[in-house]
Design an enzyme around this catalytic site. Structure first.
Site, PDB file in Angstrom:
ATOM      1  N   VAL A  12     -32.563  92.494   5.776  1.00 21.29           N
ATOM      2  CA  VAL A  12     -33.880  92.796   5.187  1.00 21.29           C
ATOM      3  C   VAL A  12     -34.341  94.194   5.603  1.00 21.29           C
ATOM      4  O   VAL A  12     -34.812  94.997   4.781  1.00 21.29           O
ATOM      5  CB  VAL A  12     -34.900  91.730   5.664  1.00 21.29           C
ATOM      6  CG1 VAL A  12     -36.319  92.153   5.367  1.00 21.29           C
ATOM      7  CG2 VAL A  12     -34.589  90.374   5.024  1.00 21.29           C
ATOM      8  N   ALA A  74     -37.134  92.612  13.342  1.00 20.58           N
ATOM      9  CA  ALA A  74     -36.165  92.095  14.324  1.00 20.58           C
ATOM     10  C   ALA A  74     -36.611  90.743  14.853  1.00 20.58           C
ATOM     11  O   ALA A  74     -37.792  90.526  15.116  1.00 20.58           O
ATOM     12  CB  ALA A  74     -36.033  93.075  15.495  1.00 20.58           C
ATOM     13  N   ALA A  75     -35.651  89.854  15.004  1.00 16.73           N
ATOM     14  CA  ALA A  75     -35.948  88.532  15.566  1.00 16.73           C
ATOM     15  C   ALA A  75     -34.647  87.796  15.773  1.00 16.73           C
ATOM     16  O   ALA A  75     -33.605  88.187  15.232  1.00 16.73           O
ATOM     17  CB  ALA A  75     -36.815  87.715  14.593  1.00 16.73           C
ATOM     18  N   THR A 117     -41.937  83.641   7.993  1.00 17.09           N
ATOM     19  CA  THR A 117     -40.998  82.784   7.264  1.00 17.09           C
ATOM     20  C   THR A 117     -41.666  81.511   6.746  1.00 17.09           C
ATOM     21  O   THR A 117     -42.630  81.016   7.348  1.00 17.09           O
ATOM     22  CB  THR A 117     -39.831  82.378   8.199  1.00 17.09           C
ATOM     23  OG1 THR A 117     -39.100  81.295   7.624  1.00 17.09           O
ATOM     24  CG2 THR A 117     -40.327  81.892   9.554  1.00 17.09           C
ATOM     25  N   TYR A 141     -37.386  78.043  15.864  1.00 10.63           N
ATOM     26  CA  TYR A 141     -37.453  79.282  15.078  1.00 10.63           C
ATOM     27  C   TYR A 141     -38.809  79.394  14.377  1.00 10.63           C
ATOM     28  O   TYR A 141     -39.547  80.372  14.557  1.00 10.63           O
ATOM     29  CB  TYR A 141     -36.297  79.300  14.062  1.00 10.63           C
ATOM     30  CG  TYR A 141     -36.437  80.373  12.991  1.00 10.63           C
ATOM     31  CD1 TYR A 141     -36.531  81.715  13.340  1.00 10.63           C
ATOM     32  CD2 TYR A 141     -36.485  80.025  11.634  1.00 10.63           C
ATOM     33  CE1 TYR A 141     -36.665  82.691  12.356  1.00 10.63           C
ATOM     34  CE2 TYR A 141     -36.616  80.984  10.658  1.00 10.63           C
ATOM     35  CZ  TYR A 141     -36.707  82.324  11.015  1.00 10.63           C
ATOM     36  OH  TYR A 141     -36.848  83.287  10.042  1.00 10.63           O
ATOM     37  N   ASN A 170     -36.568  82.268   0.503  1.00  9.64           N
ATOM     38  CA  ASN A 170     -35.141  82.592   0.698  1.00  9.64           C
ATOM     39  C   ASN A 170     -34.827  83.975   0.143  1.00  9.64           C
ATOM     40  O   ASN A 170     -34.934  84.183  -1.073  1.00  9.64           O
ATOM     41  CB  ASN A 170     -34.263  81.559  -0.008  1.00  9.64           C
ATOM     42  CG  ASN A 170     -34.425  80.197   0.622  1.00  9.64           C
ATOM     43  OD1 ASN A 170     -33.692  79.813   1.506  1.00  9.64           O
ATOM     44  ND2 ASN A 170     -35.457  79.480   0.181  1.00  9.64           N
ATOM     45  N   ARG A 218     -35.075  75.556  -4.091  1.00  3.51           N
ATOM     46  CA  ARG A 218     -35.615  76.576  -3.195  1.00  3.51           C
ATOM     47  C   ARG A 218     -36.098  77.781  -4.004  1.00  3.51           C
ATOM     48  O   ARG A 218     -35.632  78.033  -5.111  1.00  3.51           O
ATOM     49  CB  ARG A 218     -34.524  77.064  -2.214  1.00  3.51           C
ATOM     50  CG  ARG A 218     -34.036  75.987  -1.259  1.00  3.51           C
ATOM     51  CD  ARG A 218     -35.097  75.618  -0.246  1.00  3.51           C
ATOM     52  NE  ARG A 218     -34.667  74.573   0.676  1.00  3.51           N
ATOM     53  CZ  ARG A 218     -34.909  73.273   0.503  1.00  3.51           C
ATOM     54  NH1 ARG A 218     -35.554  72.835  -0.576  1.00  3.51           N
ATOM     55  NH2 ARG A 218     -34.513  72.398   1.402  1.00  3.51           N
ATOM     56  N   ARG A 283     -28.831  67.486   5.400  1.00  4.05           N
ATOM     57  CA  ARG A 283     -29.182  67.986   6.731  1.00  4.05           C
ATOM     58  C   ARG A 283     -30.561  67.460   7.104  1.00  4.05           C
ATOM     59  O   ARG A 283     -31.448  67.394   6.241  1.00  4.05           O
ATOM     60  CB  ARG A 283     -29.249  69.517   6.735  1.00  4.05           C
ATOM     61  CG  ARG A 283     -27.903  70.178   6.730  1.00  4.05           C
ATOM     62  CD  ARG A 283     -28.046  71.674   6.854  1.00  4.05           C
ATOM     63  NE  ARG A 283     -28.911  72.242   5.820  1.00  4.05           N
ATOM     64  CZ  ARG A 283     -28.922  73.521   5.470  1.00  4.05           C
ATOM     65  NH1 ARG A 283     -28.126  74.363   6.073  1.00  4.05           N
ATOM     66  NH2 ARG A 283     -29.739  73.968   4.530  1.00  4.05           N
TER      67      ARG A 283
HETATM   68  N1  LIG Z   1     -32.941  86.486   5.443  1.00 11.32           N
HETATM   69  C1  LIG Z   1     -33.843  85.564   5.099  1.00 11.32           C
HETATM   70  O1  LIG Z   1     -33.630  84.778   4.141  1.00 11.32           O
HETATM   71  C2  LIG Z   1     -35.132  85.431   5.863  1.00 11.32           C
HETATM   72  C3  LIG Z   1     -36.051  84.444   5.468  1.00 11.32           C
HETATM   73  C4  LIG Z   1     -37.263  84.333   6.152  1.00 11.32           C
HETATM   74  C5  LIG Z   1     -37.544  85.204   7.200  1.00 11.32           C
HETATM   75  N2  LIG Z   1     -36.631  86.130   7.582  1.00 11.32           N
HETATM   76  C6  LIG Z   1     -36.963  87.016   8.718  1.00 11.32           C
HETATM   77  O2  LIG Z   1     -36.695  88.349   8.334  1.00 11.32           O
HETATM   78  C7  LIG Z   1     -36.246  89.106   9.441  1.00 11.32           C
HETATM   79  C8  LIG Z   1     -34.956  89.810   9.087  1.00 11.32           C
HETATM   80  O3  LIG Z   1     -33.973  88.849   8.727  1.00 11.32           O
HETATM   81  P1  LIG Z   1     -32.499  89.306   8.338  1.00 11.32           P
HETATM   82  O4  LIG Z   1     -31.951  88.265   7.443  1.00 11.32           O
HETATM   83  O5  LIG Z   1     -32.515  90.726   7.915  1.00 11.32           O
HETATM   84  O6  LIG Z   1     -31.787  89.175   9.766  1.00 11.32           O
HETATM   85  P2  LIG Z   1     -30.651  90.115  10.397  1.00 11.32           P
HETATM   86  O7  LIG Z   1     -30.063  89.326  11.517  1.00 11.32           O
HETATM   87  O8  LIG Z   1     -29.742  90.640   9.340  1.00 11.32           O
HETATM   88  O9  LIG Z   1     -31.476  91.331  10.976  1.00 11.32           O
HETATM   89  C9  LIG Z   1     -32.156  91.297  12.197  1.00 11.32           C
HETATM   90  C10 LIG Z   1     -32.011  92.660  12.850  1.00 11.32           C
HETATM   91  O10 LIG Z   1     -32.756  92.668  14.081  1.00 11.32           O
HETATM   92  C11 LIG Z   1     -31.948  93.173  15.113  1.00 11.32           C
HETATM   93  N3  LIG Z   1     -32.450  92.591  16.373  1.00 11.32           N
HETATM   94  C12 LIG Z   1     -32.415  91.275  16.746  1.00 11.32           C
HETATM   95  N4  LIG Z   1     -33.005  91.140  17.952  1.00 11.32           N
HETATM   96  C13 LIG Z   1     -33.433  92.372  18.324  1.00 11.32           C
HETATM   97  C14 LIG Z   1     -34.125  92.892  19.453  1.00 11.32           C
HETATM   98  N5  LIG Z   1     -34.495  92.092  20.467  1.00 11.32           N
HETATM   99  N6  LIG Z   1     -34.439  94.210  19.482  1.00 11.32           N
HETATM  100  C15 LIG Z   1     -34.067  95.036  18.477  1.00 11.32           C
HETATM  101  N7  LIG Z   1     -33.385  94.613  17.394  1.00 11.32           N
HETATM  102  C16 LIG Z   1     -33.081  93.301  17.317  1.00 11.32           C
HETATM  103  C17 LIG Z   1     -30.535  92.775  14.756  1.00 11.32           C
HETATM  104  O11 LIG Z   1     -29.537  93.559  15.373  1.00 11.32           O
HETATM  105  C18 LIG Z   1     -30.567  92.987  13.230  1.00 11.32           C
HETATM  106  O12 LIG Z   1     -30.276  94.331  12.897  1.00 11.32           O
HETATM  107  C19 LIG Z   1     -36.130  88.132  10.613  1.00 11.32           C
HETATM  108  O13 LIG Z   1     -37.293  88.278  11.403  1.00 11.32           O
HETATM  109  C20 LIG Z   1     -36.108  86.777   9.950  1.00 11.32           C
HETATM  110  O14 LIG Z   1     -36.671  85.783  10.779  1.00 11.32           O
HETATM  111  C21 LIG Z   1     -35.438  86.277   6.936  1.00 11.32           C
END
Ligand SMILES: NC(=O)c1ccc[n+]([C@@H]2O[C@H](COP(=O)([O-])OP(=O)(O)OC[C@H]3O[C@@H](n4cnc5c(N)ncnc54)[C@H](O)[C@@H]3O)[C@@H](O)[C@H]2O)c1
Length: 332
Positions: A12, A74-75, A117, A141, A170, A218, A283
């Site tokens: 993202v 980031a998370a 989320t 989470y 999603n 979804r 699930r």
């Molecule tokens: N992908 C989805 O469908 C979705 C849905 C709902 C919410 N989200 C939220 O969106 C955000 C991004 O999701 P994503 O799919 O891109 O995940 P991703 O894992 O691809 O990206 C997360 C990024 O954060 C970095 N990161 C993790 N912990 C870190 C820290 N402590 N310090 C610095 N960097 C850190 C990782 O290296 C990675 O580059 C997340 O917060 C996730 O909870 C994603």
């Protein structure tokens, strides 16, 4: 605007970084590369390696980049992992988040947009879900995301923080240069595309739900629509902006839903090949339908999704995959 994007090397974050740079913002990425990819950054972006949860690292990153607003992507974000190791989720998503908010406060940085989320809602009582629905997460989470939302709200009333929590449903699709590369991958579309390309066959988690074709429904949002919403929300956190309350809380989806079987049919139509799959057990905690109302984002941010067809999401994800080459181990 000078913007710090945490997690900017992830799925993202990287697409939003592209969009922000394109719009002329000065972007700094803070990423620890725990799940992100170094090759996802456009040129002209300063990348700082480290964790937002480390007080010295986040303080230096904010100061050095003279950040005006933070986009906090980031998370730790794997549901199953969060159930097995909740401590890690509280440590990073909650405690680390507070460390970052305190560094922002110390430096007088009062604007943040947060990747929240749909998992904050848990199993909803009714559908579609609007932002006033009760928050009853069913895993650490979702719980840690809800807790951080709450912290931002209280920092708003006490210290004037202007925040936007965007509750994504999603996320799917790709830009021309960045797409979904999680490991492990838990999302339907990339796993189905991988199965088409010779990776492990897909398992559907149940086909006996009370939905028209028996598979869960979804709400999918294109990652580039999400990037547009981030831009609008960053603007809305401006101190003088009269449009928005703070904290601003918006669902981000497409406002409609597709069943798992509809997704597979769309993939077969786009790619021209069947998706090898089998039917497994349900699930625990998977509701039959999770669909957002997105009126608030439209009313407050003037944002609407522009790429909400399955063809747009799957087509872009497949094109991106084809360009970079798949990485699955062929089936024996
Ligand atoms: N992908 C989805 O469908 C979705 C849905 C709902 C919410 N989200 C939220 O969106 C955000 C991004 O999701 P994503 O799919 O891109 O995940 P991703 O894992 O691809 O990206 C997360 C990024 O954060 C970095 N990161 C993790 N912990 C870190 C820290 N402590 N310090 C610095 N960097 C850190 C990782 O290296 C990675 O580059 C997340 O917060 C996730 O909870 C994603």
């Amino acid at each position: 605007m000078r913007i710090l994007v945490t997690g900017g090397a992830g799925y993202v974050g990287s697409v939003s970084v592209e969009r922000l740079v394109e719009a002329g913002h000065r972007v700094t990425v803070l990423d620890d590369f725990s799940t992100g990819h170094r090759d996802s950054m456009p040129s002209g972006v300063e990348v700082i390696e480290g964790s937002f949860a480390d007080a010295a690292v986040i303080g230096n990153a904010l100061e050095r980049s003279r950040t005006e607003a933070v986009l906090h992507c980031a998370a730790k974000s794997l549901v199953g992992e969060s159930i097995e190791d909740p401590a890690a989720y509280y440590r990073i998503n909650v405690s680390g988040g507070i460390t970052m908010l305190d560094a922002m406060r110390r430096l007088g940085i009062g604007r943040i947009v947060f990747s929240s989320t749909a998992a904050v809602y848990g199993v909803p009582e009714s559908s579609p879900i609007d932002e006033r629905a009760p928050l009853r997460p069913i895993n650490p989470y979702g719980e840690t995301k809800r807790t951080f939302e709450g912290a931002m709200a209280w920092y708003g009333s006490a210290y004037g923080l202007r925040s936007a929590s965007l509750r994504y449903f999603n996320v799917a699709g790709a830009s021309a240069t960045n797409g979904e590369r999680h490991d492990p991958e838990t999302h339907l579309i990339p796993n189905a595309l991988s199965a088409v390309a010779g990776g492990p066959p897909l398992t559907l988690f149940g086909d006996d739900y009370p939905t028209p074709d028996g598979t869960p429904i979804r709400d999918y949002i294109h990652v580039m629509d999400l990037a547009d919403a981030h831009m609008a929300a960053l603007e809305a956190t401006a101190p003088g902006d009269q449009r928005t309350e703070t904290p601003l809380i918006c669902n981000l989806g497409s406002g409609g839903g597709f069943s798992v079987k509809q997704v597979l049919s769309a993939i077969e139509a786009v790619v021209g090949m069947p998706v090898p799959h089998s039917i497994g057990a349900r699930r625990i905690g998977d509701p039959p339908v999770l669909v957002a109302t997105i009126d608030r984002a439209a009313d407050v941010l003037g944002w609407r999704p522009n790429r909400s067809t399955l063809e747009a999401m799957i087509g872009s994800a497949w094109a991106w995959r084809q360009r970079r080459g798949g990485d699955e181990v062929p089936r024996s």
